[in-house]
Design a protein around this motif. Structure first.
Motif, mmCIF file in Angstrom:
data_model
loop_
_atom_site.group_PDB
_atom_site.id
_atom_site.type_symbol
_atom_site.label_atom_id
_atom_site.label_comp_id
_atom_site.label_asym_id
_atom_site.label_seq_id
_atom_site.Cartn_x
_atom_site.Cartn_y
_atom_site.Cartn_z
ATOM 1 N N GLY A 86 2.999 7.728 -17.968
ATOM 2 C CA GLY A 86 3.741 8.084 -19.159
ATOM 3 C C GLY A 86 5.045 7.340 -19.348
ATOM 4 N N PHE A 87 5.336 6.334 -18.506
ATOM 5 C CA PHE A 87 6.587 5.596 -18.596
ATOM 6 C C PHE A 87 6.317 4.084 -18.592
ATOM 7 N N ASP A 88 7.324 3.320 -19.001
ATOM 8 C CA ASP A 88 7.192 1.861 -19.026
ATOM 9 C C ASP A 88 7.512 1.233 -17.677
ATOM 10 N N ASP A 89 8.375 1.888 -16.878
ATOM 11 C CA ASP A 89 8.745 1.306 -15.589
ATOM 12 C C ASP A 89 7.751 1.744 -14.515
ATOM 13 N N GLY A 90 7.746 0.992 -13.417
ATOM 14 C CA GLY A 90 6.813 1.301 -12.344
ATOM 15 C C GLY A 90 7.123 0.528 -11.086
ATOM 16 N N VAL A 91 6.109 0.300 -10.275
ATOM 17 C CA VAL A 91 6.271 -0.394 -8.994
ATOM 18 C C VAL A 91 5.520 -1.717 -9.033
ATOM 19 N N ALA A 92 5.960 -2.642 -8.200
ATOM 20 C CA ALA A 92 5.347 -3.971 -8.179
ATOM 21 C C ALA A 92 5.263 -4.483 -6.752
ATOM 22 N N LEU A 93 4.329 -5.371 -6.529
ATOM 23 C CA LEU A 93 4.183 -6.105 -5.271
ATOM 24 C C LEU A 93 4.054 -7.585 -5.596
ATOM 25 N N LEU A 94 4.749 -8.417 -4.819
ATOM 26 C CA LEU A 94 4.636 -9.864 -4.953
ATOM 27 C C LEU A 94 4.426 -10.464 -3.575
ATOM 28 N N TRP A 95 3.707 -11.585 -3.520
ATOM 29 C CA TRP A 95 3.443 -12.232 -2.247
ATOM 30 C C TRP A 95 3.352 -13.739 -2.434
ATOM 31 N N ARG A 96 3.704 -14.457 -1.371
ATOM 32 C CA ARG A 96 3.623 -15.913 -1.382
ATOM 33 C C ARG A 96 2.176 -16.365 -1.572
ATOM 34 N N LYS A 97 2.031 -17.535 -2.156
ATOM 35 C CA LYS A 97 0.700 -18.015 -2.520
ATOM 36 C C LYS A 97 -0.149 -18.425 -1.325
ATOM 37 N N HIS A 98 0.459 -18.546 -0.132
ATOM 38 C CA HIS A 98 -0.367 -18.855 1.042
ATOM 39 C C HIS A 98 -1.118 -17.616 1.528
ATOM 40 N N LEU A 99 -0.740 -16.450 0.999
ATOM 41 C CA LEU A 99 -1.452 -15.216 1.311
ATOM 42 C C LEU A 99 -2.537 -14.996 0.262
ATOM 43 N N THR A 100 -3.725 -14.628 0.723
ATOM 44 C CA THR A 100 -4.850 -14.410 -0.187
ATOM 45 C C THR A 100 -5.002 -12.924 -0.488
ATOM 46 N N PRO A 101 -4.977 -12.530 -1.764
ATOM 47 C CA PRO A 101 -5.125 -11.113 -2.095
ATOM 48 C C PRO A 101 -6.561 -10.641 -1.953
ATOM 49 N N GLY A 102 -6.704 -9.454 -1.400
ATOM 50 C CA GLY A 102 -8.004 -8.811 -1.334
ATOM 51 C C GLY A 102 -8.057 -7.683 -2.346
ATOM 52 N N ALA A 103 -8.683 -6.587 -1.979
ATOM 53 C CA ALA A 103 -8.798 -5.444 -2.887
ATOM 54 C C ALA A 103 -7.459 -4.734 -3.032
ATOM 55 N N GLY A 104 -7.293 -4.023 -4.142
ATOM 56 C CA GLY A 104 -6.086 -3.247 -4.380
ATOM 57 C C GLY A 104 -6.423 -1.932 -5.049
ATOM 58 N N GLU A 105 -5.431 -1.044 -5.081
ATOM 59 C CA GLU A 105 -5.662 0.267 -5.680
ATOM 60 C C GLU A 105 -4.334 0.879 -6.108
ATOM 61 N N VAL A 106 -4.375 1.675 -7.180
ATOM 62 C CA VAL A 106 -3.216 2.429 -7.634
ATOM 63 C C VAL A 106 -3.451 3.904 -7.335
ATOM 64 N N LEU A 107 -2.468 4.540 -6.694
ATOM 65 C CA LEU A 107 -2.517 5.980 -6.441
ATOM 66 C C LEU A 107 -1.540 6.679 -7.375
ATOM 67 N N ARG A 108 -2.022 7.694 -8.080
ATOM 68 C CA ARG A 108 -1.157 8.495 -8.942
ATOM 69 C C ARG A 108 -1.123 9.924 -8.408
ATOM 70 N N PHE A 109 0.075 10.502 -8.409
ATOM 71 C CA PHE A 109 0.242 11.843 -7.864
ATOM 72 C C PHE A 109 0.113 12.880 -8.970
ATOM 73 N N SER A 110 -0.662 13.925 -8.676
ATOM 74 C CA SER A 110 -0.862 14.965 -9.676
ATOM 75 C C SER A 110 0.398 15.790 -9.898
ATOM 76 N N ARG A 111 1.274 15.836 -8.881
ATOM 77 C CA ARG A 111 2.526 16.591 -9.002
ATOM 78 C C ARG A 111 3.668 15.650 -9.367
#
Length: 373
Positions: A86-111
């Motif tokens: 419900g908001f515009d701001d949030g969290v972010a992750l950044l990594w150097r390009k020598h690292l290869t990204p695998g799977a990812g997931e977003v967790l949202r809290f019900s409370r």
């Protein structure tokens, strides 16, 4: 939510029910620092410069509402972003390009509206192999009451359970604004972080550190809300970025943020080493911190060599490459060495002392990093 260069995470609500703003949601406090220092034109470049100074491989950010700007300014990184419910701001992750990204997931809290962003990264290893680890950027519920601390304990417990399931046997590092203090504070019993420590997490920083000193118009708060915690079987902390002394921030009438620091939260940084063994190490004390130190083999701080490192002897990178007998270029050139008595090069001259620094416009910033509001 906007896709970065990695595999865009799926989403999951933890805790049952729907995620969304709670009934007791309150608007944030108003900072008492001059308004010009709160503008994005002032803060944005300084935040990005602080991030670049430490040359980190992985960065976690919370309360990000300028993601496209961050992506552009930190183009040497790949990354992903997830907005709070419900908001515009949030969290972010950044990594150097020598690292290869695998799977990812977003967790949202019900409370609540809070969110956690999970990303698996692959690090090249010897023999053409790779080592996988999971990084998490997270932001938990704020509030100085037992009720809110219980909420954070519940959120963190749900998150670590979900993260463990996601990570499987891979090491985990959580870079987060947990809004949770490692010790009892203001009559509120610490519950959230001790729960994580009992689950096998360790902290890169000591429980005596502070990471936020918010100067509001209706009061102020100084506490340790931001943390770098990791599975002790998977990582060890080699060194950390030392935080400014209390007197440094205390001298600023508006506390944080101010003209030098673009946020009310101080950036954290740690050099983490992947363990080759999964045997649980013996931790000092209660397992909530490691001693920080600078290795002699570390590269010389490039900002010190440019005369622009504001951390002096507190910098995690050496300010000398062994040439302790050499004269300081900045002192001899009459430009006033910013490192003062903490400089590892000679400041002595024929009976004269270091020249006083010239008046400067409020554009100086403090070197810092990783878990930044």
């Amino acid at each position: 939510e906007q896709k970065g260069a990695g595999v865009f995470p799926g989403q999951r609500v933890v805790g049952g029910g729907r995620a969304g703003p709670p009934a007791d949601y309150q608007r944030p406090h108003i900072f008492r620092c001059p308004p010009r220092y709160l503008t994005w034109d002032y803060r944005g470049p300084r935040i990005c410069e602080e991030i670049k100074r430490l040359n980190a491989d992985v960065i976690a950010l919370q309360e990000v509402d300028k993601w496209l700007y961050i992506q552009k300014e930190l183009s040497e990184y790949d990354g992903v972003f997830a907005a709070k419910t419900g908001f515009d701001d949030g969290v972010a992750l950044l990594w150097r390009k020598h690292l290869t990204p695998g799977a990812g997931e977003v967790l949202r809290f019900s409370r609540g509206v809070q969110v956690a962003l999970l990303q698996r990264l692959l690090l090249p290893a010897e023999g053409g192999k790779v080592r996988a680890f999971v990084v998490v950027s997270m932001h938990l519920k704020a509030g100085f009451t037992d009720h809110y601390e219980a909420t954070r304990q519940d959120q963190l417990s749900l998150a670590t359970t979900a993260i463990k399931k996601f990570a499987k046997d891979d090491p985990i590092v959580i870079l987060a604004d947990l809004n949770a203090h490692p010790k009892d504070i203001c009559g509120v019993e610490a519950r959230a972080l001790p729960t994580a420590f009992k689950q096998g997490y360790a902290s890169a920083y000591s429980s005596d550190d502070y990471t936020v000193w918010s100067g509001w118009t209706d009061g102020e708060v100084r506490a340790a809300f931001d943390h770098i915690i990791f599975t002790a079987t998977g990582f060890r902390s080699k060194r950390v970025l030392e935080l400014p002394k209390v007197c440094e921030v205390g001298d600023e009438e508006c506390r944080l943020p101010n003209r030098r620091w673009p946020s009310d939260h101080l950036p954290l940084a740690s050099d983490l080493i992947l363990r080759t063994s999964t045997r649980l190490p013996t931790l000092k004390g209660d397992g909530d911190g490691f001693d920080s130190h600078v290795l002699e083999s570390s590269p010389v701080c490039r900002y010190f060599l440019q005369g622009s490192c504001h951390y002096a002897q507190n910098c995690i990178y050496p300010h000398s490459d062994g040439r302790r007998g050499e004269r300081c270029y900045f002192f001899d050139s009459g430009h006033a060495c910013r490192n003062g008595h903490g400089c590892h090069f000679l400041h002595s001259s024929s009976g004269s002392s270091q020249r006083p620094p010239k008046d400067s416009a409020p554009t100086e910033i403090n070197q810092a990093f990783q878990d930044m509001e």
